[in-house]
Design an enzyme around this catalytic site. Sequence first.
Site, PDB file in Angstrom:
ATOM      1  N   GLY A 287      46.522  82.911  -5.765  1.00 19.97           N
ATOM      2  CA  GLY A 287      45.751  81.999  -6.458  1.00 19.97           C
ATOM      3  C   GLY A 287      46.824  80.636  -6.575  1.00 19.97           C
TER       4      GLY A 287
ATOM      5  N   GLY B 285      52.356  86.983  -4.780  1.00 19.76           N
ATOM      6  CA  GLY B 285      52.178  85.366  -5.623  1.00 19.76           C
ATOM      7  C   GLY B 285      53.164  85.167  -6.652  1.00 19.76           C
TER       8      GLY B 285
ATOM      9  CB  ALA C  67      66.339  70.700  -7.576  1.00 18.77           C
TER      10      ALA C  67
ATOM     11  NE  ARG D   1      42.668  74.473  10.511  1.00 19.02           N
ATOM     12  CZ  ARG D   1      41.816  75.283  10.168  1.00 19.02           C
ATOM     13  NH1 ARG D   1      42.120  76.570  11.089  1.00 19.02           N
ATOM     14  NH2 ARG D   1      41.615  75.917   9.277  1.00 19.02           N
TER      15      ARG D   1
ATOM     16  CB  VAL E 221      55.436  90.086  -1.970  1.00 19.36           C
ATOM     17  CG1 VAL E 221      55.669  91.983  -2.678  1.00 19.36           C
ATOM     18  CG2 VAL E 221      55.831  90.429  -0.648  1.00 19.36           C
TER      19      VAL E 221
ATOM     20  CB  ILE F 200      54.843  89.402  -9.538  1.00 16.25           C
ATOM     21  CG1 ILE F 200      53.628  89.317 -10.486  1.00 16.25           C
ATOM     22  CG2 ILE F 200      56.225  89.793 -10.711  1.00 16.25           C
ATOM     23  CD1 ILE F 200      53.231  89.898  -9.957  1.00 16.25           C
TER      24      ILE F 200
ATOM     25  CE  LYS G 174      50.138  90.571  -0.714  1.00 19.63           C
ATOM     26  NZ  LYS G 174      49.121  90.502  -1.428  1.00 19.63           N
TER      27      LYS G 174
HETATM   28  N1  LIG Z   1      45.954  82.008  -1.512  1.00 19.02           N
HETATM   29  C1  LIG Z   1      46.613  82.428  -2.332  1.00 19.02           C
HETATM   30  O1  LIG Z   1      46.218  82.682  -3.164  1.00 19.02           O
HETATM   31  C2  LIG Z   1      47.929  83.348  -1.552  1.00 19.02           C
HETATM   32  C3  LIG Z   1      49.295  84.294  -1.839  1.00 19.02           C
HETATM   33  C4  LIG Z   1      49.838  84.288  -1.581  1.00 19.02           C
HETATM   34  C5  LIG Z   1      50.255  84.103  -0.658  1.00 19.02           C
HETATM   35  N2  LIG Z   1      49.312  83.685   0.535  1.00 19.02           N
HETATM   36  C6  LIG Z   1      49.369  82.544   1.774  1.00 19.02           C
HETATM   37  O2  LIG Z   1      49.621  81.510   2.373  1.00 19.02           O
HETATM   38  C7  LIG Z   1      49.523  81.063   3.143  1.00 19.02           C
HETATM   39  C8  LIG Z   1      48.214  79.806   3.273  1.00 19.02           C
HETATM   40  O3  LIG Z   1      47.369  81.210   2.783  1.00 19.02           O
HETATM   41  P1  LIG Z   1      46.158  79.484   1.608  1.00 19.02           P
HETATM   42  O4  LIG Z   1      44.986  81.088   0.784  1.00 19.02           O
HETATM   43  O5  LIG Z   1      46.400  78.868   1.221  1.00 19.02           O
HETATM   44  O6  LIG Z   1      45.122  79.554   3.488  1.00 19.02           O
HETATM   45  P2  LIG Z   1      44.177  78.732   2.981  1.00 19.02           P
HETATM   46  O7  LIG Z   1      43.486  77.860   1.973  1.00 19.02           O
HETATM   47  O8  LIG Z   1      43.236  79.378   4.107  1.00 19.02           O
HETATM   48  O9  LIG Z   1      44.790  77.285   4.074  1.00 19.02           O
HETATM   49  C9  LIG Z   1      45.121  77.057   5.183  1.00 19.02           C
HETATM   50  C10 LIG Z   1      45.900  75.515   5.437  1.00 19.02           C
HETATM   51  O10 LIG Z   1      45.994  76.231   6.886  1.00 19.02           O
HETATM   52  C11 LIG Z   1      45.830  74.644   7.312  1.00 19.02           C
HETATM   53  N3  LIG Z   1      46.266  74.786   9.091  1.00 19.02           N
HETATM   54  C12 LIG Z   1      45.055  76.154   9.069  1.00 19.02           C
HETATM   55  N4  LIG Z   1      45.556  76.180  11.229  1.00 19.02           N
HETATM   56  C13 LIG Z   1      46.321  75.115  11.123  1.00 19.02           C
HETATM   57  C14 LIG Z   1      46.668  74.485  12.834  1.00 19.02           C
HETATM   58  N5  LIG Z   1      46.398  75.267  13.568  1.00 19.02           N
HETATM   59  N6  LIG Z   1      47.321  73.602  12.313  1.00 19.02           N
HETATM   60  C15 LIG Z   1      47.851  72.922  11.315  1.00 19.02           C
HETATM   61  N7  LIG Z   1      47.510  73.268   9.836  1.00 19.02           N
HETATM   62  C16 LIG Z   1      46.250  74.436   9.661  1.00 19.02           C
HETATM   63  C17 LIG Z   1      44.282  74.149   7.124  1.00 19.02           C
HETATM   64  O11 LIG Z   1      43.615  73.315   6.978  1.00 19.02           O
HETATM   65  P3  LIG Z   1      42.563  72.505   6.938  1.00 19.02           P
HETATM   66  O12 LIG Z   1      42.553  72.681   5.116  1.00 19.02           O
HETATM   67  O13 LIG Z   1      42.707  71.377   7.991  1.00 19.02           O
HETATM   68  O14 LIG Z   1      41.212  73.752   7.490  1.00 19.02           O
HETATM   69  C18 LIG Z   1      44.828  74.928   5.303  1.00 19.02           C
HETATM   70  O15 LIG Z   1      44.789  73.724   4.857  1.00 19.02           O
HETATM   71  C19 LIG Z   1      48.799  82.584   3.706  1.00 19.02           C
HETATM   72  O16 LIG Z   1      50.102  82.954   4.924  1.00 19.02           O
HETATM   73  C20 LIG Z   1      48.805  83.722   2.540  1.00 19.02           C
HETATM   74  O17 LIG Z   1      48.886  84.271   3.081  1.00 19.02           O
HETATM   75  C21 LIG Z   1      48.447  83.330  -0.049  1.00 19.02           C
END
Ligand SMILES: NC(=O)c1ccc[n+]([C@@H]2O[C@H](COP(=O)([O-])OP(=O)(O)OC[C@H]3O[C@@H](n4cnc5c(N)ncnc54)[C@H](OP(=O)(O)O)[C@@H]3O)[C@@H](O)[C@H]2O)c1
Length: 430
Positions: free
Chosen positions: A304, A136, A34, A46, A134, A138, A207
């Site tokens: 993941g 993850g 960077a 939350r 999109v 890749i 995606k």
């Molecule tokens: N998981 C994957 O492999 C993956 C892959 C590609 C893209 N994504 C995208 O990445 C994003 C996050 O996914 P994730 O899997 O990490 O979700 P997650 O594990 O459900 O985490 C969501 C986080 O957001 C926080 N949150 C929810 N509502 C909130 C609010 N009102 N104010 C502040 N914080 C809030 C939660 O807080 P708490 O922990 O306190 O409940 C949690 O820490 C999504 O858009 C998802 O589509 C995920």
Amino acid sequence: MSRPLSVAVAGLGTVGGGVLKLLRDNAAVVSARAGRPIAVTAVSARDRSKDRGVPVAGLRWYDDPVALASDPAVDVVVELIGGSDGPARALAEATIGAGKPLVTANKALLAVHGAGLAAQAEARGVPLAFEAAVAGGIPVIKALREGLAGNRITSVAGILNGTCNYILTQMRERGREFAEVLADAQKLGYAEADPSFDIDGIDAAHKLAILAALAFGRPVSFEDVHVEGIRRVSALDIAFATELDYRIKLLGIARQTEAGIETRVHPCMVPRSAPIATVDGVFNAVVAEGDFVGRVMLTGRGAGEGPTASAVVADLIDIARNRVTPVWGAAAEALSRVPSLPISAHVGAYYLRLMVVDRPGVIADVTAILRDMGVSLESMLQRGRSPGEAVPVVLVTHETPESAMREALDRIGALPTVMEEPTLIRIDAG
Ligand SMILES: NC(=O)c1ccc[n+]([C@@H]2O[C@H](COP(=O)([O-])OP(=O)(O)OC[C@H]3O[C@@H](n4cnc5c(N)ncnc54)[C@H](OP(=O)(O)O)[C@@H]3O)[C@@H](O)[C@H]2O)c1
């Protein structure tokens, strides 16, 4: 070395926690690439008391994620909350509105509101980066938008949802029905408690909408994507697919035709010889076809903690280096206006499986309807004999307009000798 890039992370779940860990564990490599350290200084989630697997005690904590945008000590906001609206959208708009770069992994937000957000980012002259949204880990956004920038892209297709690919792979390998495999996948954490976004194809469609915007240089348009999920894929069809030398995959396909651009997500019979047919389990793959480069395939982990964090941090490094590219690869006024096509305009080959009464003359009635609709057959398969009972019959067509196929299907489904709603699966190599 220069001043660290000060980053705010909203959402400390799977992806947010992964980003914090990567920036801690790979700090030296990241700051070398960077040109300056990348430091998380503020966070929001939350539940303040939750163990995140990484210490957050020394960081500024915000209960309201939108407040991160106006923290004067924050240079970049990373949105990892999720959802097309609510706090994620409010934070995205506030960040760009404050003239700060936004990094997000949120495909739902980009698919539904990406056109408006991109216009806002362009007007404010701030980067909007979304490599993690999109496939993850890749690096498909960079590959399509930058690596293949010299090409006219004719198609982009992919296995875009690891949950669906895992379920379909398990169904094939273990000869089991969809519902049983889904229940197991939920126990193992490969499918959500509410799996509908994945298995109904919505996640893949989000995606695909993003990929299509990048590939064809046009504003993202989720509502134009035709979506079918995998709930109706049966063990019987998977067995027939194997017998016919196909694999059933949930594909997202965006293709330029003479009439316009088709964007569709649905189960596909993929010839086993196609490279994408060999991508199994939770893996994702994207295949792009460019006029000068030919076919390019990228494969890897589509979700993941680690893979997604890898993509988010790549975006942060670009921002630290001031490497900025227009969101859809070209400025708003240079985006294409090529129309999207409805699924009824699709032309392709089809797999059709019927359950018919095992009685003379039944197949003749079916083939007469196909002939009347101008549908020509490549092959037909009938297994088992059970006079007077229902037996499966499989028909594979040559290229046929979808509209003709649909009408033929309605007529075939109305025959008294056809016992269940016919199953139709499009054949496509991706
Ligand atoms: N998981 C994957 O492999 C993956 C892959 C590609 C893209 N994504 C995208 O990445 C994003 C996050 O996914 P994730 O899997 O990490 O979700 P997650 O594990 O459900 O985490 C969501 C986080 O957001 C926080 N949150 C929810 N509502 C909130 C609010 N009102 N104010 C502040 N914080 C809030 C939660 O807080 P708490 O922990 O306190 O409940 C949690 O820490 C999504 O858009 C998802 O589509 C995920």
